[in-house]
Design a protein around this motif. Structure first.
Motif, PDB file in Angstrom:
ATOM      1  N   SER A   1       0.836  -1.175   0.000  1.00  0.00           N
ATOM      2  CA  SER A   1       0.000   0.000   0.000  1.00  0.00           C
ATOM      3  C   SER A   1       0.881   1.238   0.000  1.00  0.00           C
ATOM      4  CB  SER A   1      -0.931  -0.004   1.210  1.00  0.00           C
ATOM      5  OG  SER A   1      -0.204   0.153   2.401  1.00  0.00           O
ATOM      6  N   LEU A   2       0.329   2.314  -0.477  1.00  0.00           N
ATOM      7  CA  LEU A   2       1.008   3.601  -0.535  1.00  0.00           C
ATOM      8  C   LEU A   2       0.096   4.624   0.133  1.00  0.00           C
ATOM      9  CD1 LEU A   2       3.354   5.352  -1.695  1.00  0.00           C
ATOM     10  CD2 LEU A   2       1.922   5.655  -3.722  1.00  0.00           C
ATOM     11  N   THR A   3       0.567   5.236   1.223  1.00  0.00           N
ATOM     12  CA  THR A   3      -0.251   6.209   1.941  1.00  0.00           C
ATOM     13  C   THR A   3       0.594   7.416   2.342  1.00  0.00           C
ATOM     14  OG1 THR A   3       0.189   5.298   4.145  1.00  0.00           O
ATOM     15  CG2 THR A   3      -1.706   4.396   2.953  1.00  0.00           C
ATOM     16  N   TRP A   4      -0.085   8.533   2.513  1.00  0.00           N
ATOM     17  CA  TRP A   4       0.520   9.696   3.143  1.00  0.00           C
ATOM     18  C   TRP A   4       0.368   9.516   4.646  1.00  0.00           C
ATOM     19  CZ3 TRP A   4       3.280  13.413   0.810  1.00  0.00           C
ATOM     20  CH2 TRP A   4       3.148  13.570  -0.566  1.00  0.00           C
ATOM     21  N   VAL A   5       1.330   9.992   5.416  1.00  0.00           N
ATOM     22  CA  VAL A   5       1.193  10.020   6.867  1.00  0.00           C
ATOM     23  C   VAL A   5       1.246  11.471   7.314  1.00  0.00           C
ATOM     24  CG1 VAL A   5       2.039   7.682   7.306  1.00  0.00           C
ATOM     25  CG2 VAL A   5       3.672   9.560   7.179  1.00  0.00           C
ATOM     26  N   ASP A   6       0.676  11.749   8.480  1.00  0.00           N
ATOM     27  CA  ASP A   6       0.527  13.122   8.937  1.00  0.00           C
ATOM     28  C   ASP A   6       1.779  13.702   9.585  1.00  0.00           C
ATOM     29  OD1 ASP A   6      -2.391  13.600   8.363  1.00  0.00           O
ATOM     30  OD2 ASP A   6      -2.489  11.757   9.538  1.00  0.00           O
ATOM     31  N   TYR A   7       2.461  12.906  10.376  1.00  0.00           N
ATOM     32  CA  TYR A   7       3.646  13.395  11.083  1.00  0.00           C
ATOM     33  C   TYR A   7       4.666  12.277  11.241  1.00  0.00           C
ATOM     34  CZ  TYR A   7       1.048  17.557  12.279  1.00  0.00           C
ATOM     35  OH  TYR A   7       0.334  18.718  12.188  1.00  0.00           O
ATOM     36  N   GLY A  13      11.235   7.424  15.861  1.00  0.00           N
ATOM     37  CA  GLY A  13      11.180   6.900  14.498  1.00  0.00           C
ATOM     38  C   GLY A  13       9.774   6.477  14.110  1.00  0.00           C
ATOM     39  N   SER A  14       8.788   7.036  14.783  1.00  0.00           N
ATOM     40  CA  SER A  14       7.390   6.662  14.536  1.00  0.00           C
ATOM     41  C   SER A  14       6.738   7.582  13.518  1.00  0.00           C
ATOM     42  CB  SER A  14       6.578   6.729  15.839  1.00  0.00           C
ATOM     43  OG  SER A  14       7.104   5.854  16.796  1.00  0.00           O
ATOM     44  N   LEU A  15       5.681   7.069  12.909  1.00  0.00           N
ATOM     45  CA  LEU A  15       4.849   7.841  11.998  1.00  0.00           C
ATOM     46  C   LEU A  15       3.464   7.936  12.600  1.00  0.00           C
ATOM     47  CD1 LEU A  15       5.850   5.962   8.730  1.00  0.00           C
ATOM     48  CD2 LEU A  15       6.814   8.096   9.608  1.00  0.00           C
ATOM     49  N   MET A  16       2.799   9.089  12.432  1.00  0.00           N
ATOM     50  CA  MET A  16       1.422   9.217  12.893  1.00  0.00           C
ATOM     51  C   MET A  16       0.528   9.360  11.673  1.00  0.00           C
ATOM     52  SD  MET A  16      -0.654  11.991  15.140  1.00  0.00           S
ATOM     53  CE  MET A  16      -1.515  12.720  13.771  1.00  0.00           C
ATOM     54  N   LEU A  17      -0.515   8.553  11.648  1.00  0.00           N
ATOM     55  CA  LEU A  17      -1.484   8.566  10.562  1.00  0.00           C
ATOM     56  C   LEU A  17      -2.875   8.707  11.162  1.00  0.00           C
ATOM     57  CD1 LEU A  17      -2.377   8.037   7.607  1.00  0.00           C
ATOM     58  CD2 LEU A  17      -2.319   5.613   8.150  1.00  0.00           C
ATOM     59  N   ALA A  18      -3.574   9.772  10.796  1.00  0.00           N
ATOM     60  CA  ALA A  18      -4.944  10.001  11.261  1.00  0.00           C
ATOM     61  C   ALA A  18      -5.850  10.035  10.037  1.00  0.00           C
ATOM     62  CB  ALA A  18      -5.046  11.301  12.029  1.00  0.00           C
ATOM     63  N   SER A  19      -6.904   9.225  10.065  1.00  0.00           N
ATOM     64  CA  SER A  19      -7.802   9.162   8.920  1.00  0.00           C
ATOM     65  C   SER A  19      -9.168   8.673   9.377  1.00  0.00           C
ATOM     66  CB  SER A  19      -7.240   8.197   7.869  1.00  0.00           C
ATOM     67  OG  SER A  19      -8.144   8.029   6.815  1.00  0.00           O
ATOM     68  N   ASP A  20     -10.195   9.049   8.632  1.00  0.00           N
ATOM     69  CA  ASP A  20     -11.518   8.487   8.885  1.00  0.00           C
ATOM     70  C   ASP A  20     -11.907   7.520   7.772  1.00  0.00           C
ATOM     71  OD1 ASP A  20     -11.921  10.268   6.864  1.00  0.00           O
ATOM     72  OD2 ASP A  20     -13.516  11.389   7.844  1.00  0.00           O
ATOM     73  N   SER A  21     -10.937   7.160   6.953  1.00  0.00           N
ATOM     74  CA  SER A  21     -11.180   6.276   5.817  1.00  0.00           C
ATOM     75  C   SER A  21     -10.901   4.811   6.159  1.00  0.00           C
ATOM     76  CB  SER A  21     -10.284   6.690   4.643  1.00  0.00           C
ATOM     77  OG  SER A  21     -10.299   5.705   3.635  1.00  0.00           O
ATOM     78  N   GLN A  49       5.251  17.664  20.551  1.00  0.00           N
ATOM     79  CA  GLN A  49       5.130  18.692  19.523  1.00  0.00           C
ATOM     80  C   GLN A  49       3.916  18.496  18.604  1.00  0.00           C
ATOM     81  OE1 GLN A  49       8.991  18.987  17.617  1.00  0.00           O
ATOM     82  NE2 GLN A  49       9.743  20.314  19.236  1.00  0.00           N
ATOM     83  N   ILE A  50       3.208  17.391  18.743  1.00  0.00           N
ATOM     84  CA  ILE A  50       1.963  17.207  17.985  1.00  0.00           C
ATOM     85  C   ILE A  50       0.763  17.086  18.934  1.00  0.00           C
ATOM     86  CG2 ILE A  50       3.011  16.240  15.902  1.00  0.00           C
ATOM     87  CD1 ILE A  50       2.155  13.459  16.916  1.00  0.00           C
ATOM     88  N   GLU A  51       0.961  17.533  20.163  1.00  0.00           N
ATOM     89  CA  GLU A  51      -0.100  17.446  21.171  1.00  0.00           C
ATOM     90  C   GLU A  51      -1.367  18.187  20.742  1.00  0.00           C
ATOM     91  OE1 GLU A  51      -0.848  18.735  25.816  1.00  0.00           O
ATOM     92  OE2 GLU A  51       1.196  18.601  25.061  1.00  0.00           O
ATOM     93  N   ALA A  52      -1.235  19.372  20.187  1.00  0.00           N
ATOM     94  CA  ALA A  52      -2.416  20.149  19.772  1.00  0.00           C
ATOM     95  C   ALA A  52      -3.184  19.428  18.664  1.00  0.00           C
ATOM     96  CB  ALA A  52      -1.993  21.537  19.301  1.00  0.00           C
ATOM     97  N   GLU A  53      -2.472  18.829  17.707  1.00  0.00           N
ATOM     98  CA  GLU A  53      -3.121  18.090  16.626  1.00  0.00           C
ATOM     99  C   GLU A  53      -3.861  16.866  17.163  1.00  0.00           C
ATOM    100  OE1 GLU A  53      -0.044  19.263  16.600  1.00  0.00           O
ATOM    101  OE2 GLU A  53       0.087  20.548  14.832  1.00  0.00           O
TER     102      GLU A  53
END
Length: 102
Positions: A1-7, A13-21, A49-53
């Motif tokens: 799969s190919l996806t964009w991640v948010d942060y 070394g983690s990635l954050m991905l938020a989606s409703d899909s 640094q992503i606490e507000a998001e």
């Protein structure tokens, strides 16, 4: 799969991905190989640094799939036998996207 991640979180070394899909969730969970795309400008030092998001995601009244991804899926049984890819992709690749100047 190919996806964009948010942060991206440099500290872990983690990635954050938020989606409703549901399609995005299935793509990140069922594929053997996950290729994540992350704009360099979205890399943060730590989760603080992503606490507000994250707070905005939690305040939203609609269902959301938010995941922190740190490498390929892995688990171990009681005998400490490591299994990779049981609960998600076997491989995780990250493409860092440099912003294009116009």
């Amino acid at each position: 799969s190919l996806t964009w991640v948010d942060y991206g979180i440099a500290e872990t070394g983690s990635l954050m991905l938020a989606s409703d899909s549901e399609d995005i969730r299935m793509a990140t969970m069922l594929a053997k190989i996950h290729v994540a795309m992350l704009p360099i400008a979205k890399i943060r030092l730590n989760t603080e640094q992503i606490e507000a998001e994250l707070d905005e995601i939690l305040k939203n009244n609609s269902p959301s799939y938010t995941a922190f991804i740190t490498g390929p899926s892995r688990t171990a049984d009681i005998e400490r036998v490591l299994a990779i890819g049981v609960h998600g992709p076997v491989e995780l690749h990250l493409l860092l996207i440099k912003e294009m100047k116009s």
